[in-house]
Design a protein around this motif. Sequence first.
Motif, short mmCIF file in Angstrom:
data_model
loop_
_atom_site.label_atom_id
_atom_site.label_comp_id
_atom_site.label_asym_id
_atom_site.label_seq_id
_atom_site.Cartn_x
_atom_site.Cartn_y
_atom_site.Cartn_z
N ASN A 170 -17.12 7.28 31.28
CA ASN A 170 -18.30 7.73 31.60
C ASN A 170 -18.52 9.22 32.05
OD1 ASN A 170 -20.01 5.62 30.18
ND2 ASN A 170 -18.90 4.45 31.85
N GLN A 171 -17.45 9.78 32.48
CA GLN A 171 -17.26 11.15 33.19
C GLN A 171 -18.03 11.17 34.26
OE1 GLN A 171 -17.06 14.56 30.57
NE2 GLN A 171 -15.38 13.28 29.54
N LEU A 172 -17.89 10.17 35.35
CA LEU A 172 -18.67 9.91 36.50
C LEU A 172 -17.89 10.91 37.55
CD1 LEU A 172 -19.56 6.24 36.25
CD2 LEU A 172 -21.09 8.28 35.67
N LYS A 173 -18.79 11.41 38.48
CA LYS A 173 -18.07 12.08 39.42
C LYS A 173 -17.56 11.10 40.62
CE LYS A 173 -21.43 14.96 41.37
NZ LYS A 173 -22.05 15.65 42.19
N ALA A 174 -16.36 11.70 41.21
CA ALA A 174 -15.82 10.86 42.21
C ALA A 174 -16.87 10.89 43.45
CB ALA A 174 -14.55 11.38 42.70
N GLU A 175 -16.82 9.67 44.32
CA GLU A 175 -17.73 9.81 45.55
C GLU A 175 -16.78 9.98 46.73
OE1 GLU A 175 -21.11 6.91 45.65
OE2 GLU A 175 -20.04 6.05 44.12
N ALA A 199 -27.82 -5.24 18.99
CA ALA A 199 -27.34 -6.54 18.31
C ALA A 199 -25.73 -6.60 18.66
CB ALA A 199 -27.39 -6.16 16.84
N GLU A 200 -25.13 -5.51 19.15
CA GLU A 200 -23.56 -5.42 19.50
C GLU A 200 -23.38 -6.15 20.68
OE1 GLU A 200 -25.28 -2.85 18.32
OE2 GLU A 200 -24.16 -1.76 16.46
N GLY A 201 -24.39 -6.21 21.49
CA GLY A 201 -24.37 -6.79 22.87
C GLY A 201 -24.77 -5.87 24.06
N PRO A 202 -24.48 -4.58 24.24
CA PRO A 202 -24.54 -3.99 25.51
C PRO A 202 -26.20 -3.65 25.37
CG PRO A 202 -22.86 -2.92 24.35
CD PRO A 202 -23.10 -3.89 23.47
N VAL A 203 -26.84 -3.66 26.75
CA VAL A 203 -28.16 -3.15 27.09
C VAL A 203 -27.99 -1.71 27.18
CG1 VAL A 203 -30.24 -3.48 28.57
CG2 VAL A 203 -28.82 -5.54 27.80
N VAL A 204 -28.67 -0.93 26.28
CA VAL A 204 -28.78 0.69 26.52
C VAL A 204 -29.85 1.33 26.98
CG1 VAL A 204 -26.55 0.70 24.61
CG2 VAL A 204 -28.99 0.95 24.38
N TYR A 205 -29.65 2.51 27.55
CA TYR A 205 -30.80 3.14 28.12
C TYR A 205 -31.04 4.34 27.49
CZ TYR A 205 -32.88 6.10 31.91
OH TYR A 205 -33.32 6.95 32.86
N ASP A 206 -32.21 4.63 27.09
CA ASP A 206 -32.52 5.84 26.19
C ASP A 206 -33.03 6.97 27.63
OD1 ASP A 206 -33.35 8.07 24.89
OD2 ASP A 206 -34.58 6.94 23.39
N GLU A 207 -32.35 8.05 27.99
CA GLU A 207 -32.78 8.67 29.10
C GLU A 207 -33.96 9.78 28.60
OE1 GLU A 207 -29.24 10.47 30.33
OE2 GLU A 207 -29.81 12.56 29.52
N CYS A 215 -24.28 0.76 33.78
CA CYS A 215 -23.41 0.74 33.02
C CYS A 215 -23.85 0.47 31.56
CB CYS A 215 -22.68 -0.73 33.36
SG CYS A 215 -21.54 -1.58 31.98
N THR A 216 -23.22 1.19 30.70
CA THR A 216 -23.56 1.44 29.11
C THR A 216 -23.01 0.19 28.25
OG1 THR A 216 -21.80 2.69 28.54
CG2 THR A 216 -24.04 3.78 29.24
N GLY A 217 -22.15 -0.56 29.03
CA GLY A 217 -21.33 -1.59 27.98
C GLY A 217 -20.59 -0.73 27.04
N CYS A 218 -20.27 0.37 27.33
CA CYS A 218 -19.49 1.32 26.48
C CYS A 218 -19.69 1.28 24.91
CB CYS A 218 -17.96 0.97 26.65
SG CYS A 218 -17.21 1.70 28.13
N TYR A 219 -21.25 1.34 24.76
CA TYR A 219 -21.89 1.21 23.62
C TYR A 219 -21.38 2.15 22.51
CZ TYR A 219 -25.46 0.45 20.09
OH TYR A 219 -26.07 0.41 18.78
N SER A 220 -21.15 3.37 22.79
CA SER A 220 -20.20 4.30 22.13
C SER A 220 -18.87 3.90 21.57
CB SER A 220 -20.14 5.54 22.77
OG SER A 220 -19.60 5.48 23.88
N ARG A 221 -18.10 3.15 22.34
CA ARG A 221 -17.08 2.61 21.82
C ARG A 221 -17.24 1.36 21.08
NH1 ARG A 221 -12.54 3.87 25.36
NH2 ARG A 221 -11.58 2.04 24.71
#
Lengths: 403, 282
Positions: free
Chosen positions: B35-40, B105-113, B145-151
């Motif tokens: 997800n290319q998330l920054k380190a904290e 339908a695949e399972g993940p709950v996705v968010y449309d920003e 968490c995107t549930g890695c919908y793209s994958r």
Amino acid sequence: MTAAKLVINEIKGYHRFIQLMIALTGVGALAALARFIFGLGVTTNLNDTYPWGLWISFDVVTSVPLAAGAFTIGVVAHVFHIKKLEPLVRPAIITGFLGYSLVCIGLLLDLGQPQRGINVLLYWNVHSPMFEVSMCIMAYTTVLTLEFLHPVAERFGWHLPLRLLRTLEIPFAILAAMISTLHQSTLGTFFLIAVDKLHNLWYNPLLPLQFWLSSIFTGLSIVIFEASLVHKYMGQPDESDLLATLTKIIPWVMGVYIAVKAYALAFLSHGPLFDRPVLLALFLVEMVIGVFVPFCMYLTNRIRTDKKLQLRAASFVLFGLVLNRFNVSMFGMEQAGQQIYVPSVIESLVTMGIISAHILFFVLIAKYFPIFEHHPEATDYTIPDHFRKLEKGSEGLKAAHEA
Amino acid sequence: MSGGHIDFNKTKSFLIDTTKCTGCRGCQVACKQWNQLKAEKTVFFSGEGYQNPPAMSEYTFTRIKFRDYQKHGQNEFAFYKEMCMHCNEPACASVCPVGAFKKTAEGPVVYDEKRCIGCRFCMVACPFGIPKYEWSKAFPLVRKCTGCYSRVKEGLQPACATACPTAITYGNRADMLQEAERRIKSRPDRYFQAIYGKEEAGGTSVLYLTHQPLDELGFKQVTKRPLPSYTWQALRLVPGIFLGVGGTLSAITWFQHRKERIRREEEFKNSRVKPEQKEEDQ
């Protein structure tokens, strides 16, 4: 230059209190600007544990019922046709109009992406209480703006709009009540989703009904509150005779509210009620000082004539309502052992600015528009059957204009 | 809202067997990478226990929680992977005024920003406290968490499931439930007799098996009823109430004004002129 000078001279002539209100509104506007420059995280004490803070709890959840005077008095005066209450309608509509306009501003400040607010109209989600409230607030603000045009049209002598508005007076009163019923109750529905978060003292499936009922008696109380203060500080005529009629209606609504609340607490809440002493204390203060005390005051005979008692009872109701909405939207949502949310300086300044702006604009509108002159002696209230025919009304109107 | 009819037996689900988790946090790293998330920048022990970062945030979509306990006088660790539960009927999707959340339908709950207006109702509604906000920004959005919908869409497994050496199994929800029940039955001493996520919030696409009782590990006790039903029981009445109030008030108006009109007509009749006469003349 001269226009600016005129404005400054005008402001110099205002009362100290109004000048203070102007200053506070200005500070609030600056604080609001800071939110957009520096972001929500820096300027507010909101975080992932408390996504909603003072701006939602006060500027939206509390302000909306506080602005309910417009629809309640509209129903009482126009639908139930208690004509003598007419002089109370217009100030209430101004309060409602200002209240809802400021709710919109508060909501836009709180949104992360206010520029996309229009998306609510583009992507409907009828399962969302927030969608419903947004639609209602937009619709009702429009209705209130049109109703507010009434004194404006009178002030500038626009006859055709005035006649049109007069014809639409009753439909508007009914529409206002329809829309208000929906969003006042739906503000309660907001918290039905917080099933494992909101404490059982407030969480029950009848929360929307309680929000609606409390908005009605609060709306009528705020009419009393406002008329009393306007009489006291703005030298307007004493309306306590008219307010006496309202003091007879309010205890009925409060009685139903108490019954619903007792029923919901006894039979519909699932879970421990007395496990959090602080919340229990808040609940008791809300119910005793904010509901039972004014309820008993409204039941006395003295309140029909005693101006001071009217103001006191109304103030208790307002206190109870504010505490109730904060209990539901803020205190009751805090989990045991969680850090406690305290609004930041900027959040507080913005909210203070919003309250000051409300008072300020109310006084200014009252100063420059015919708000209180709307009395049966000066104006005729019969609505013309046709646009051409204004027999009695036209004379009344002329009298009002010449006055 | 969740679009159309989704067969919840076929939605892809995580089976997370916490008894097999070694606490390597490979899932955390994989999640950040995909997800290319920054380190904290974090300080150890700034949260409840050994876990790091101390809390989920806009930069951390999943995290291993550490719980230390004693077994036979020895200090032991239990682990719990915190992430979006991808509910069958998500509260976030139901409360969002612009429908920015969707159960796929695949399972993940996705968010449309692109839709999000930033009201944060999803954060208030989520029973698991999952959606996080970009508090650092002037115009923030929600992150979760995107549930890695793209994958998943392309037939791959989510990044964390791929990285996990031991504990995560990924597949159809019905199969995962069956597998979980098989494990519980075959090793009753190893497992606490419950599948977290089977019924929680009406069922989720993340299922947990534990050794310890759920509350000891920090699992939230959540209603078994789908959350959207709590608000819908009130909201479904809206059209009826709207028209009912309108109709009732209109009727009252008509009645009250009729009373007034009759009173005035009576007054008029009893006074001097006779309007009926006038009309006949015309």
